[in-house]
Design a protein around this motif. Structure first.
Motif, PDB file in Angstrom:
ATOM      1  N   ARG A 168       2.531   5.392  -7.104  1.00  0.00           N
ATOM      2  CA  ARG A 168       1.478   4.706  -6.349  1.00  0.00           C
ATOM      3  C   ARG A 168       1.112   5.449  -5.073  1.00  0.00           C
ATOM      4  O   ARG A 168       0.143   5.100  -4.402  1.00  0.00           O
ATOM      5  N   ARG A 201      -0.247   6.335   1.745  1.00  0.00           N
ATOM      6  CA  ARG A 201      -0.257   5.234   2.717  1.00  0.00           C
ATOM      7  C   ARG A 201       1.155   4.684   2.911  1.00  0.00           C
ATOM      8  O   ARG A 201       2.083   4.977   2.134  1.00  0.00           O
ATOM      9  N   VAL A 205       2.915   5.581  -2.281  1.00  0.00           N
ATOM     10  CA  VAL A 205       3.184   4.657  -1.173  1.00  0.00           C
ATOM     11  C   VAL A 205       4.592   4.871  -0.636  1.00  0.00           C
ATOM     12  O   VAL A 205       5.554   4.964  -1.411  1.00  0.00           O
ATOM     13  N   ALA A 240       7.160   2.804   1.257  1.00  0.00           N
ATOM     14  CA  ALA A 240       7.373   1.397   1.604  1.00  0.00           C
ATOM     15  C   ALA A 240       8.521   1.258   2.589  1.00  0.00           C
ATOM     16  O   ALA A 240       9.614   1.774   2.362  1.00  0.00           O
ATOM     17  N   ARG A 277       5.693   2.851  13.132  1.00  0.00           N
ATOM     18  CA  ARG A 277       4.674   3.050  12.098  1.00  0.00           C
ATOM     19  C   ARG A 277       4.124   4.482  12.131  1.00  0.00           C
ATOM     20  O   ARG A 277       3.859   5.089  11.093  1.00  0.00           O
ATOM     21  N   LYS A 287       3.393   1.123   3.460  1.00  0.00           N
ATOM     22  CA  LYS A 287       3.403  -0.327   3.250  1.00  0.00           C
ATOM     23  C   LYS A 287       4.522  -0.935   4.099  1.00  0.00           C
ATOM     24  O   LYS A 287       5.674  -0.542   3.981  1.00  0.00           O
ATOM     25  N   GLY A 288       4.174  -1.905   4.979  1.00  0.00           N
ATOM     26  CA  GLY A 288       5.155  -2.505   5.867  1.00  0.00           C
ATOM     27  C   GLY A 288       5.344  -1.599   7.086  1.00  0.00           C
ATOM     28  O   GLY A 288       4.663  -0.572   7.216  1.00  0.00           O
TER      29      GLY A 288
END
Length: 362
Positions: free
Chosen positions: A319, A358, A321, A323, A344, A360-361
């Motif tokens: 994906r 990207r 991602v 996380a 972040r 996530k969280g």
């Protein structure tokens, strides 16, 4: 960076990125994995072998590793490997070495042999060829010349290591002196056990004798103040380092995400990180899920000279991602908006490094 660190551990776990790449990226955001490949395979300024585990070291270390190779032959450094390498008979070693000598660099799959029956939870069932190649690598007869994916490609050491590094063999006393001094240069202050464990090339008794012999000259016994204000004894430091303490730069206040195998926290059970920083960190990769306190792959969070928390991460490759599954802040640390934003930012930088699109969280 390799020379300043001494070595970086090579680990096969790739929950996010393999340890050696992440450790180097943490210290220089411009680092890319191909930089290390070029140093190992093209420039020959680094080589792969063993400290307390598989590692990449500066090529300048190679002459000193001749004593490490001698320890590997007798399994002095890692007695458990005596059983692991038991199937590697002298006849098999000769057969495999002749194949490399005649055919050039080889992967284990290039040599057809039967599989070994014995294995434990740390090792898959390797072929006899892989065992023999690895043993010859551990004792310095072969060297890793390249990697095909994650598979090592082995060749004769004289065809991999530049000639100047093959011409010098230090004495045992010079080797112990080199090991202790290089460890202390990087640890700044350490106990004899920590000095010995840094490269894992000498015994604690040898490190203790070295400290005693050099005390009052090159080495000074020092008291270290831990993060909790405690005064800890039994530490030693080089006089040349103590004299420069006032000139040491202040650590960057930026938030950093360290790899679980980073030498700052991966002190092999010595309690060094907890004693100095008041930060208890245990890798739980091999802990059953129901017994984990935090998570499978957890990154320590360092801000300046203080560990402020930890974050569990997972790379969802398909994906694209990265996380952040959970964040735990240390007692007394406020999860301010600025701190969360800094976290972040670092997660986004790590995502870019590992090819994720990207975050996530958290």
């Amino acid at each position: 960076m390799l020379q300043r660190l001494g070595y970086v551990q090579v680990d096969s776990i790739a929950a996010v990125e393999r340890a050696h790449h992440h450790i180097l990226f943490t210290r220089n955001s411009r680092y890319r994995p191909d930089d290390l490949r070029k140093a190992l395979e093209v420039d020959r300024t680094a080589f792969e072998n063993w400290t307390h585990s598989a590692a990449v070291l500066p090529m300048e270390c190679f002459p000193w590793w001749r004593h490490y190779f001698a320890r590997a032959r007798t399994f002095e450094a890692h007695p458990g490997y005596r059983r692991y390498f038991a199937p590697v008979t002298p006849k098999l070693r000769t057969r495999v070495l002749d194949a490399v000598r005649e055919r050039g660099a080889l992967r284990p799959r290039d040599i057809a042999t039967a599989k070994v029956g014995w294995h434990d939870r740390y090792f898959a069932k390797p072929t006899l060829a892989k065992l023999a190649l690895e043993y010859l690598w551990r004792i310095g007869v072969l060297a890793v010349t390249a990697r095909d994916g994650q598979e090592k490609v082995y060749d004769l050491v004289e065809r991999v290591v530049p000639a100047p590094f093959l011409e010098f063999t230090p004495t045992r006393r010079a080797y112990v002196d080199w090991m202790c001094e290089r460890a202390l240069e990087r640890l700044v202050a350490a106990t004899p056990t920590q000095i010995a464990r840094f490269f894992d090339g000498i015994s604690t008794a040898e490190a203790r004798t070295w400290c005693t012999r050099n005390q009052g000259g090159r080495v000074r016994e020092v008291v270290v103040e831990g993060a909790n204000g405690s005064h800890q004894t039994g530490f030693y430091a080089l006089e040349s380092v103590v004299e420069r303490l006032d000139t040491f730069p202040e650590p960057s206040p930026s938030l950093l995400l360290l790899n679980p195998f980073d030498p700052v926290v991966h002190a092999r059970g010595s309690g060094r990180t907890e004693r100095l920083f008041g930060f208890e960190f245990r890798m739980e990769i091999w802990v059953p899920p129901h017994r984990r306190v935090y998570g499978y792959y957890v990154l320590p969070i360092l801000e300046g000279r203080r560990f402020t928390g930890r974050v569990e991460v997972k790379l969802e490759r398909e994906r694209g991602v990265l996380a952040a599954l959970a964040v735990w802040w240390e007692s007394g640390v406020r999860a301010t908006a600025a701190r969360r934003q800094a976290l972040r930012h670092e997660l986004m930088a790590l995502a870019g490094f590992v090819g994720a699109k990207r975050v996530k969280g958290p």
